[in-house]
Design a protein around this motif. Structure first.
Motif, PDB file in Angstrom:
ATOM      1  N   ASP A  51       4.125  12.420  -2.227  1.00  0.00           N
ATOM      2  CA  ASP A  51       3.862  13.462  -3.223  1.00  0.00           C
ATOM      3  C   ASP A  51       3.154  12.804  -4.399  1.00  0.00           C
ATOM      4  O   ASP A  51       3.055  11.573  -4.466  1.00  0.00           O
ATOM      5  N   ASP A  52       2.689  13.622  -5.338  1.00  0.00           N
ATOM      6  CA  ASP A  52       2.102  13.065  -6.555  1.00  0.00           C
ATOM      7  C   ASP A  52       3.194  12.289  -7.287  1.00  0.00           C
ATOM      8  O   ASP A  52       4.174  12.861  -7.742  1.00  0.00           O
ATOM      9  N   ASN A  80       6.473  16.838   3.303  1.00  0.00           N
ATOM     10  CA  ASN A  80       5.626  16.275   2.248  1.00  0.00           C
ATOM     11  C   ASN A  80       4.478  15.509   2.881  1.00  0.00           C
ATOM     12  O   ASN A  80       4.305  15.520   4.099  1.00  0.00           O
ATOM     13  N   ASP A  82       1.272  16.156   1.800  1.00  0.00           N
ATOM     14  CA  ASP A  82       0.134  17.068   1.686  1.00  0.00           C
ATOM     15  C   ASP A  82      -1.051  16.350   1.030  1.00  0.00           C
ATOM     16  O   ASP A  82      -0.940  15.799  -0.051  1.00  0.00           O
ATOM     17  N   GLN A  85      -1.888  17.243  -2.525  1.00  0.00           N
ATOM     18  CA  GLN A  85      -0.871  16.835  -3.491  1.00  0.00           C
ATOM     19  C   GLN A  85      -0.976  15.355  -3.848  1.00  0.00           C
ATOM     20  O   GLN A  85      -0.550  14.945  -4.926  1.00  0.00           O
ATOM     21  N   VAL A  86      -1.509  14.550  -2.949  1.00  0.00           N
ATOM     22  CA  VAL A  86      -1.541  13.102  -3.191  1.00  0.00           C
ATOM     23  C   VAL A  86      -2.925  12.592  -3.565  1.00  0.00           C
ATOM     24  O   VAL A  86      -3.075  11.424  -3.924  1.00  0.00           O
ATOM     25  N   SER A 806      10.917  15.166  -1.609  1.00  0.00           N
ATOM     26  CA  SER A 806      10.963  14.712  -2.998  1.00  0.00           C
ATOM     27  C   SER A 806      11.430  15.864  -3.877  1.00  0.00           C
ATOM     28  O   SER A 806      11.138  17.034  -3.608  1.00  0.00           O
ATOM     29  N   ALA A 822       8.653  12.678 -10.462  1.00  0.00           N
ATOM     30  CA  ALA A 822       8.976  12.796  -9.046  1.00  0.00           C
ATOM     31  C   ALA A 822      10.120  11.853  -8.694  1.00  0.00           C
ATOM     32  O   ALA A 822      10.149  10.699  -9.129  1.00  0.00           O
ATOM     33  N   ARG A 824      11.839  10.432  -5.313  1.00  0.00           N
ATOM     34  CA  ARG A 824      11.777  10.368  -3.855  1.00  0.00           C
ATOM     35  C   ARG A 824      13.183  10.379  -3.271  1.00  0.00           C
ATOM     36  O   ARG A 824      14.180  10.104  -3.953  1.00  0.00           O
TER      37      ARG A 824
END
Length: 885
Positions: A51-52, A80, A82, A85-86, A806, A822, A824
């Motif tokens: 994720d971001d 997750n 995506d 998103q990253v 996340s 975020a 994790r």
């Protein structure tokens, strides 16, 4: 010392490591034979980003990941990973190519039950094409840079995914390739984006027949892939890949096709991930063939395929990625290993950077002392006497916190006829090494003496537990240090006892490498038969998915018996004591946790370059204007550190700045010629920190940076004027947020009653929050907010990957801005890790509210708000070199 050609150099072995075997055939390196520009794509990842913010930007930047494969937007294969998103963090970290596994829109593995979709609604359109079109449409319209994407329409089509039988399904696959290719191109054309890059065929292994048919067809239809893709997963592929690649290049020539770059989008097995001596074999092979390659995804998204640790940490695999990424801009040189194309043997890669007069060799994978035969060192570049330095990177578990790899060899040597022979002691097939050769430096780093004892758990005196062999040939298992570990540590009588010798009276850090099976736990630590303290372990993915736990001891000079036990009183089993033990490392931190990062190991940008002219600053980096020297420093714990920039000036002086994880600190100017130390006390997160030195005025020679955390710096953590700390349960709550009492095995912070409590059910509605009232004296400015949090959220099992999720918290300043953090997955709801969130507050009294309007946040145990910088930075003129204070 100076050593003539033909006389072996040897390093001091790590204390406690068994004697090494005699050197085998040498690893031969010829720097006069360059083999092309360094490509740097062999440390790509499959689902390496979750994720971001997962992994952290510093971890991602330091690893220098140039390519990754992720799921499509809203893909159902995993919760997750995506791509959209990253992409922000990936591109910011130097990412070049973001691949999308388009079929990961399907939730199941094999896709669609393993059967090719048909035309269920009878509209004359193959059912996969609207799905594929939506994938490309989302990227085309929502990405910040669609040109950096590569679409993979088919993944492992040969291995149960729609087209396993080439003899009967070839024509269908080729027709479907055309349909998919045209669909992808049509979307980009519709949005005026030009050519969309496509990768294929994506087979699970090399197939000469399928590849020939596919390439011939694609050429005929003007639908050749932009990147040719297949997988090399098993250990034996270390022996066969070069042959496969040769067959591929021959096939292109035979078909009259111009070269198409290759990406091996999945490589390696569980045992390879996080293991430096395994990774170096794969990386050197792929770099030698100048292909990109991505570590396979065996566990969960967001930790670089098990090559980073926890929220912000480096493990042994991350340092291998970092070392490899540091070679950017150089030329690769010819390396001849003793046994080419032989798995689990000594392998290596080498580069030469003529502009900076630096030669580097990365090597490992063998069990004997490493003899290196180096030639092609040009005296006009390096001089007749060179500086030789070797660092060692050990296996430290997937969740192990690996600090800067220690210097194990540091010396000078005479070069004759361009040649140098040296021997690096080694008995660890899981370790990798970095050799650097430069002209003589002003500030050579000494061999590290911090590690005073390293004992494999199986070599301790074991009672009430079992030593297990962890056979390195088992591809589906994580490796154990030394090939063995100690388990079944589940009885009150379970113990492991070993002796250590403290060189001086002082403080020592004991780092225990072990595995807690998806729940935290604890052991009692005894010193010379007396109880000293509890060792509290965080949860891990499993007994073999090991991590490190550190405690501080005060020891008198001399020999002591250390013992970890499953019971404090000899009769009552401690909660969660059934933990696998792998290795015990004891570090001398009497003078504080110290690390030195020389300029020769920095990443230089702009016009920055190493300088070798001035005797007082040989090996320093020249910094002026837009140039910078960036260092990736690792810390053992969260808190205040003194960060020192060591510099020299020959003119009127310079004004330097220090960037710390993206935030800039101005340093007092140097005045006149001389050597200077500019120091600032900064609150740093545990793990990887990106430190960048720039000159806003004048020109400076940067020798490097150092970090120090000792008694003075630790005391600053407790200064109420600088740091506010609170148990979460004592803070104001609203809505559904509730105080929870955790089980006795929790590794969280106990309250005054000795019980671990936290706050859960934060978020999933704007009203469910936890608030930190603004402490007096914490006016507008830069801060670090440390949240000790737990997140064990997962979605329903779909395939063999743990479907981890996340969680996020929005930190809102009343009257100011909001920052998203975020968290994790960390395996257990009562296992707490620190997450450091940088905040720039704009009000003098606005409270900080933790919440999430749309989804649940993690459980919160404690919060700490610390001034980013404590005190005023200083610059002083010094006579000593880097790290010599």
């Amino acid at each position: 010392m100076a050593v003539s050609v033909g006389i072996a150099l040897s390093a001091t072995c790590l204390s406690g490591v068994s004697a090494s075997a005699a050197p085998a055939d040498p690893l031969a390196v010829d720097f006069s034979q360059t083999t092309g520009a360094f490509r740097g794509g062999a440390t790509g990842t499959l689902y390496g980003l979750g994720d971001d913010g997962v992994p952290s930007q510093a971890v991602l930047d330091g690893a220098r990941i140039t390519n990754t494969s992720q799921k499509p937007p809203q893909g159902a294969q995993h919760p997750n990973g995506d791509a959209l998103q990253v992409e922000k963090s990936f591109f910011a970290g130097g990412g070049k190519d973001l691949y999308v596994y388009a079929q990961d829109m399907y939730p199941d593995w094999a896709y669609n039950g393993g059967k090719r979709p048909g035309d269920a609604n009878g509209d004359g359109v193959w059912d996969y094409l609207p799905i594929l079109k939506q994938v490309v449409e989302d990227v085309a319209t929502k990405s910040q840079d669609p040109s950096k994407y590569v679409f993979i329409p088919f993944n492992e089509a040969d291995a149960g995914n729609w087209y396993p039988n080439w003899s009967t399904q070839k024509d269908q696959f080729l027709a479907d390739w055309s349909a998919a290719y045209d669909t992808i191109q049509s979307v980009y054309a519709e949005h005026g984006l030009g050519h969309a890059r496509v990768g294929g065929p994506g087979d699970s292994t090399w197939h000469a027949d399928r590849s020939a048919d596919f390439l011939g067809y694609a050429k005929q239809h003007a639908q050749l892939p932009d990147v040719f893709i297949w997988h090399e997963l098993g250990t034996n592929n270390l022996a066969t890949f070069r042959g496969h690649h040769d067959a591929y290049t021959a096939l292109l020539k035979q078909l009259g096709i111009d070269p198409i770059p290759v990406n091996i989008t999945e490589y390696g097995m569980l045992r390879d991930m996080g293991t430096p001596g395994q990774l170096v074999q794969w990386i050197s092979m792929f770099e030698d063939e100048k292909v990109d390659a991505q570590t396979a995804y065996w566990n969960y998204a967001g930790n670089l395929s098990d090559n980073s640790s926890r929220n912000n940490g480096a493990n042994g695999g991350w340092w291998m990625f970092n070392w490899y990424g540091d070679l950017a801009g150089a030329q690769t040189a010819a390396v001849t290993p003793p046994h080419l194309n032989t798995p689990d043997t000594l392998q290596g890669l080498a580069t030469i950077d003529d502009a900076n007069r630096k030669a580097t060799v990365l090597f490992g994978g063998g069990s004997a002392d490493v003899a290196l035969s180096v030639k092609g060192l040009d005296v006009s570049t390096f001089g007749e006497t060179v500086q030789v330095q070797v660092r060692a990177d050990r296996l430290n578990g997937a969740e192990g916190a690996s600090l800067q790899p220690p210097v194990v060899l540091s010396t000078t040597a005479k070069i004759r006829n361009g040649e140098l022979q040296l021997t690096v002691p080694n008995s660890d097939r899981y370790a990798a090494y970095q050799l650097q050769i430069t002209p003589e430096t002003t500030d050579p780093q000494p061999v590290s003496t911090a590690l005073v004892n390293s004992t494999e758990a199986e070599n301790a005196t074991i009672a009430g537990a079992t030593v297990y062999n962890q056979d390195p040939s088992r591809e589906w298992s994580f490796m154990a240090s030394g090939g063995k570990d100690v388990g079944s540590f589940n009885k009150a009588a379970s113990s492991a006892t070993w002796n250590v010798t403290a060189p001086t009276t002082g403080d020592y850090r004991l780092s225990v490498l072990g595995g807690a099976n998806q729940a935290p736990g604890m052991h009692a630590l005894f010193v010379d038969g007396a109880f000293d303290q509890l060792v509290k372990y965080s949860a891990d993915l499993g007994w073999g998915y090991r991590g490190t736990t550190d405690v501080t001891l005060h020891l008198t000079a001399g020999t002591h018996a250390l013992s970890v036990r499953a019971s404090k009183d000899g009769s009552t089993l401690l909660p969660g004591a059934d933990i696998t033990l792998d290795r015990f490392d004891l570090y001398d931190i009497t003078a504080g946790e110290q690390a030195v990062y020389p300029a020769a190991e920095a990443r230089l940008t702009g016009d920055a370059a190493l300088s070798w002219q001035s005797p007082a600053a040989r090996g320093y980096a020249t910094i002026t204007g837009n140039a910078s020297a960036t260092f990736f420093a690792t810390t053992a714990e969260t808190g205040y550190y003194d960060v020192t920039v060591h510099s020299a000036t020959t003119g009127t002086g310079a004004t330097l700045s220090l960037g710390v994880n993206g935030r800039t600190i101005a340093l007092p100017a140097t005045s006149g010629p001389g050597t200077f130390d500019s120091t600032v006390r900064v609150f740093l997160p545990q793990g990887v920190n990106e430190l960048a030195v720039r000159a806003s005025a004048g020109t400076a020679l940067i020798g490097g940076i150092s970090t120090l955390r000792g008694a003075v710096q630790k005391a600053a953590d407790s200064d109420p004027a600088a740091v506010f700390h609170s148990e979460a349960e004592t803070l104001p709550r609203s809505g559904a947020a509730v105080v929870q009492t955790e089980p006795a095995n929790s590794n969280g912070s106990a309250d005054a009653q000795g019980v671990v409590r936290d706050v859960g059910y934060i978020g999933n509605g704007a009203a469910n929050t936890l608030t930190i009232p603004r402490p007096t004296g914490f006016a507008a400015g830069d801060y670090q907010l440390v949240i000790a949090a737990a997140n064990a959220d997962k979605s329903a099992a779909i395939n063999y990957n743990p479907q981890v999720i996340s969680r996020f918290l929005d930190v809102a300043e009343t009257g100011g801005a909001s920052t998203r953090a975020a968290f994790r997955h960390n395996y257990s709801w009562n296992s707490f890790w620190d997450k450091t969130v940088p905040l720039t507050l704009t009000t003098d009294a606005g409270a900080l509210t933790l919440g999430n309007a749309t989804a649940y946040g993690p459980n919160v145990d404690t919060v700490t708000l610390a001034h980013f910088v404590s005190g005023a930075p200083t610059t002083v003129k010094v006579q000593t070199g880097l790290g010599r204070k």
